[in-house]
Design an enzyme around this catalytic site. Structure first.
Site, PDB file in Angstrom:
ATOM      1  N   SER A 296      40.362  38.767  36.647  1.00  0.00           N
ATOM      2  CA  SER A 296      39.554  37.582  36.806  1.00  0.00           C
ATOM      3  C   SER A 296      38.428  38.048  38.202  1.00  0.00           C
ATOM      4  O   SER A 296      37.204  37.068  37.956  1.00  0.00           O
ATOM      5  CB  SER A 296      40.276  36.291  37.285  1.00  0.00           C
ATOM      6  OG  SER A 296      40.975  35.904  36.197  1.00  0.00           O
TER       7      SER A 296
ATOM      8  N   ASP B 194      45.985  40.688  32.512  1.00  0.00           N
ATOM      9  CA  ASP B 194      46.847  41.144  33.963  1.00  0.00           C
ATOM     10  C   ASP B 194      48.301  41.454  33.380  1.00  0.00           C
ATOM     11  O   ASP B 194      49.027  41.152  34.387  1.00  0.00           O
ATOM     12  CB  ASP B 194      46.820  39.903  34.959  1.00  0.00           C
ATOM     13  CG  ASP B 194      45.456  39.680  35.599  1.00  0.00           C
ATOM     14  OD1 ASP B 194      44.414  40.378  35.168  1.00  0.00           O
ATOM     15  OD2 ASP B 194      44.886  38.837  36.443  1.00  0.00           O
TER      16      ASP B 194
ATOM     17  N   ASP C 166      40.376  56.567  30.067  1.00  0.00           N
ATOM     18  CA  ASP C 166      41.739  56.398  29.663  1.00  0.00           C
ATOM     19  C   ASP C 166      41.714  54.914  29.588  1.00  0.00           C
ATOM     20  O   ASP C 166      40.962  54.096  29.937  1.00  0.00           O
ATOM     21  CB  ASP C 166      42.447  56.809  30.895  1.00  0.00           C
ATOM     22  CG  ASP C 166      42.360  56.187  32.044  1.00  0.00           C
ATOM     23  OD1 ASP C 166      42.184  54.968  32.296  1.00  0.00           O
ATOM     24  OD2 ASP C 166      41.782  56.901  33.206  1.00  0.00           O
TER      25      ASP C 166
ATOM     26  N   GLU D  27      39.859  29.628  39.641  1.00  0.00           N
ATOM     27  CA  GLU D  27      39.188  30.633  38.654  1.00  0.00           C
ATOM     28  C   GLU D  27      37.629  30.412  38.806  1.00  0.00           C
ATOM     29  O   GLU D  27      36.983  31.406  38.800  1.00  0.00           O
ATOM     30  CB  GLU D  27      39.731  30.441  37.302  1.00  0.00           C
ATOM     31  CG  GLU D  27      38.985  31.132  36.135  1.00  0.00           C
ATOM     32  CD  GLU D  27      39.481  32.853  36.242  1.00  0.00           C
ATOM     33  OE1 GLU D  27      38.404  33.638  36.856  1.00  0.00           O
ATOM     34  OE2 GLU D  27      40.360  33.250  36.423  1.00  0.00           O
TER      35      GLU D  27
ATOM     36  N   ASP E   4      35.740  58.433  38.668  1.00  0.00           N
ATOM     37  CA  ASP E   4      36.832  58.651  37.765  1.00  0.00           C
ATOM     38  C   ASP E   4      38.228  58.308  38.433  1.00  0.00           C
ATOM     39  O   ASP E   4      38.564  59.009  39.461  1.00  0.00           O
ATOM     40  CB  ASP E   4      36.989  60.065  37.555  1.00  0.00           C
ATOM     41  CG  ASP E   4      37.810  60.468  36.257  1.00  0.00           C
ATOM     42  OD1 ASP E   4      38.248  59.396  35.534  1.00  0.00           O
ATOM     43  OD2 ASP E   4      38.081  61.801  35.939  1.00  0.00           O
ATOM     44  N   VAL E   5      38.995  57.497  37.913  1.00  0.00           N
ATOM     45  CA  VAL E   5      40.281  56.975  38.491  1.00  0.00           C
ATOM     46  C   VAL E   5      41.173  57.664  37.542  1.00  0.00           C
ATOM     47  O   VAL E   5      41.475  57.938  36.549  1.00  0.00           O
ATOM     48  CB  VAL E   5      40.474  55.577  38.174  1.00  0.00           C
ATOM     49  CG1 VAL E   5      41.899  55.011  38.924  1.00  0.00           C
ATOM     50  CG2 VAL E   5      39.475  54.655  38.791  1.00  0.00           C
TER      51      VAL E   5
ATOM     52  N   GLY F 220      38.680  61.605  32.928  1.00  0.00           N
ATOM     53  CA  GLY F 220      37.664  61.179  31.867  1.00  0.00           C
ATOM     54  C   GLY F 220      38.264  59.493  31.544  1.00  0.00           C
ATOM     55  O   GLY F 220      38.973  58.931  32.403  1.00  0.00           O
TER      56      GLY F 220
ATOM     57  N   ASP G  23      34.666  33.283  39.968  1.00  0.00           N
ATOM     58  CA  ASP G  23      33.693  33.683  39.124  1.00  0.00           C
ATOM     59  C   ASP G  23      32.471  33.419  39.495  1.00  0.00           C
ATOM     60  O   ASP G  23      31.366  34.304  39.422  1.00  0.00           O
ATOM     61  CB  ASP G  23      33.855  32.917  37.582  1.00  0.00           C
ATOM     62  CG  ASP G  23      34.978  33.257  36.820  1.00  0.00           C
ATOM     63  OD1 ASP G  23      35.416  34.343  37.069  1.00  0.00           O
ATOM     64  OD2 ASP G  23      35.437  32.655  35.769  1.00  0.00           O
TER      65      ASP G  23
END
Length: 554
Positions: free
Chosen positions: A468, A357, A536, A270, A520-521, A534, A274
């Site tokens: 992460s 997750d 979500d 981790e 925009d996904v 928009g 990072d």
């Protein structure tokens, strides 16, 4: 905080999620001479009680102090983000914050004296007077805070939890917000390794190409920070190996230990993720600060968060860890940490955190990457209004790493916090903001392990994803933006939502107009929520076209 209105709902949520159930505020309530704090009783479900915690068991306590003029603090954050206001981009120093908003010296001294009178040692007032830390025994803590602490086994581990609410003498009423460290519960980290052995992901220094950031400065003159835990020796070695492999400059690293040094290396991958992702995306950054906690308990993490804020050396930071909102709400750490994050905002700092997750659900058990493994809940600290919550996507590019599209990652955390309220910037953009409910996430970036990052772990490449990844990626890309604006951008959320909201009010139909600076996904789901045009609750505002966002920021 709407504590009185939410207590019953939270109790039901926690019990069903095998987390913590309703606090027993009746215990000691009839006694005179004691005042409540935000730290409620915890009752573990699915756990085996082992009796009272041994009286001599050592504890590391973090006692939160109540700031002055909280309304004024929020008003100043808004003014600092409003072009034309006299306070626009005029950020406070830690000393100015302490003089204007922190608990008074007399209040801090009163808490320190009380803890010392209870026999506690190493009693220290934080420089920003938002916390008092101390070493204590179970016996001392139980007496000082009129509580009881039990010992339990749950999910294969032994934990401590306070079984009665923490209280303080009435002389300290209104001074102490919460008492952390009576429980050893806390956050978890969640890097997701790719299931396939084939490495098809992106090296962190390739993400600036994907997200159109190459025309921006690479972090020059700015510093960034991450929160970590344990022994970081191998993490620094892996960072140097990655930099050499990719022919990158060695970013100076400062390890700032905020408690006793731990030998724990369980989270090494981790911390590799990072450090390499954030600096890989911004390789010219002036300095990387790693604030190293002794453990991932809420008490130890609160110290690291507060140290990042009170040092004010890094303009932005990230934490790839979290826990269901219900626990930090009940144990008081949400109250304590939100104050620190608010200080960060008014000092011009931005903090990013992984949204989780497990999709739209939040489970206590380690079910990372399994959407729906629990009841609906968001994760803290991503849910804090003063934190940028970062969700996850599945990323598609050309062979030349040019951006093609993103889909909402099915395990990316998102939803409506049952306890946190939104910042003013979510108004008019997030559907639940009118009802006073905080929507998560704010933004989203690559997180799917199958399209994740190639990270050096123990000297070798490993493909890792999860939120992460998306959180330190957002940190690195924001560092580039901040560097390109002379380090003056300050707290990111008002600017990001401001650009988004402006597009809604100045552009013609369709009613949801997404600025060119955002991707925009509109495909994918994280369980209860679906990606839509928009904002979500799967990907928030979406990801960034960094170069276009750089031009859009005023």
């Amino acid at each position: 905080m709407r504590r009185s209105h939410l207590r019953i709902a939270l109790a039901a949520l926690a019990a069903a999620a095998l987390a913590v159930v309703s606090p027993d505020l009746a215990a000691g309530a009839a006694d005179t001479g004691w005042a409540p704090t935000a730290t409620d009783a915890l009752s573990l479900v699915g756990a085996t009680a082992l009796g009272s915690a041994p009286a001599s068991t050592p504890l590391r306590l973090t006692v939160g102090l109540t700031p002055r003029d909280r309304a004024g603090l929020d008003a100043l954050i808004k003014a600092q983000s409003t072009p034309g206001d006299a306070a626009y981009e005029q950020y406070l120093t830690p000393a100015q914050f302490t003089d204007r908003f922190a608990a008074t010296q007399a209040q801090a001294d009163a808490v320190r004296s009380y803890l010392q009178s209870a026999g506690m040692t190493n009693v220290t007032v934080a420089g920003n007077r938002l916390q008092v830390t101390a070493d204590a025994t179970v016996a001392q803590a139980q007496q000082a805070f009129h509580t009881t602490i039990g010992r339990f086994t749950q999910s294969g581990r032994t934990v401590l939890a306070n079984t009665a609410a923490a209280q303080v003498p009435t002389s300290l009423a209104g001074t102490v917000t919460g008492v952390l460290g009576l429980s050893t519960l806390g956050a978890t980290v969640r890097p997701q390794a790719a299931s396939l052995p084939k490495l098809t992901g992106f090296y962190p220094d390739e993400f600036p190409t994907v997200y159109d950031a190459k025309a921006t400065k690479a972090g020059d003159g700015t510093s960034l920070a991450v929160i970590a835990e344990g022994d970081l020796t191998q993490t620094v070695k892996d960072l140097r190996t990655y930099e050499a492999k990719r022919k990158l400059r060695q970013v100076p690293v400062s390890l700032v230990y905020t408690g006793i040094k731990s030998t724990d290396t369980a989270g090494a991958d981790e911390w590799d993720l990072d450090t390499q992702t954030s600096t890989g995306a911004a390789p010219s950054t002036k300095q990387l600060y790693v604030y190293v906690a002794t453990s991932l308990t809420n008490s130890d993490l609160a110290r690291s968060i507060n140290r990042f804020v009170s040092d004010d050396k890094a303009q932005a930071g990230s934490a790839s860890l979290g826990e269901c909102d219900v626990l930090p709400f009940l144990d008081g750490s949400m109250t304590v940490d939100d104050i620190a994050f608010a200080e960060a905002a008014v000092q011009g700092q931005t903090f990013f955190a992984s949204s989780g997750d497990t999709g739209s659900a939040c489970a206590v058990a380690p079910t990372n990457g399994v959407p729906g493994a629990g009841l609906p809940d968001t994760e803290y600290p991503a849910s804090s209004p003063y934190v940028v919550g970062v969700g996850g996507t599945t990323l598609a590019t050309t062979d030349a790493d040019a951006y093609t599209a993103e889909v909402a990652w099915n395990a990316g955390g998102g939803g409506v916090s049952p306890v946190e309220t939104p910042g003013y910037w979510q108004s008019g953009v997030v559907p639940t903001s009118a009802a006073g409910l905080r929507g998560v996430p704010d933004v989203a970036f690559d997180a799917d392990p199958t399209t994740g990052a190639l990270i050096t772990v123990d000297g070798a490449d490993e493909q890792i994803g999860g939120t992460s990844l998306s959180s330190p990626l957002a940190l690195g890309l924001w560092t580039r933006l901040n560097s390109s604006h002379g380090g003056k951008l300050g707290f990111a959320s008002p600017k990001l939502y401001g650009i988004y909201a402006q597009a809604q009010t100045t552009q013609p139909l369709p009613p949801t107009t997404v600025p060119a600076s955002f991707h925009d996904v509109v495909v994918g789901t994280n369980g209860a929520y679906t990606a839509l045009p928009g904002y979500d609750f799967t990907t928030g505002l979406g990801s960034w076209d960094v170069n276009k966002l750089n031009s859009a920021i005023k």
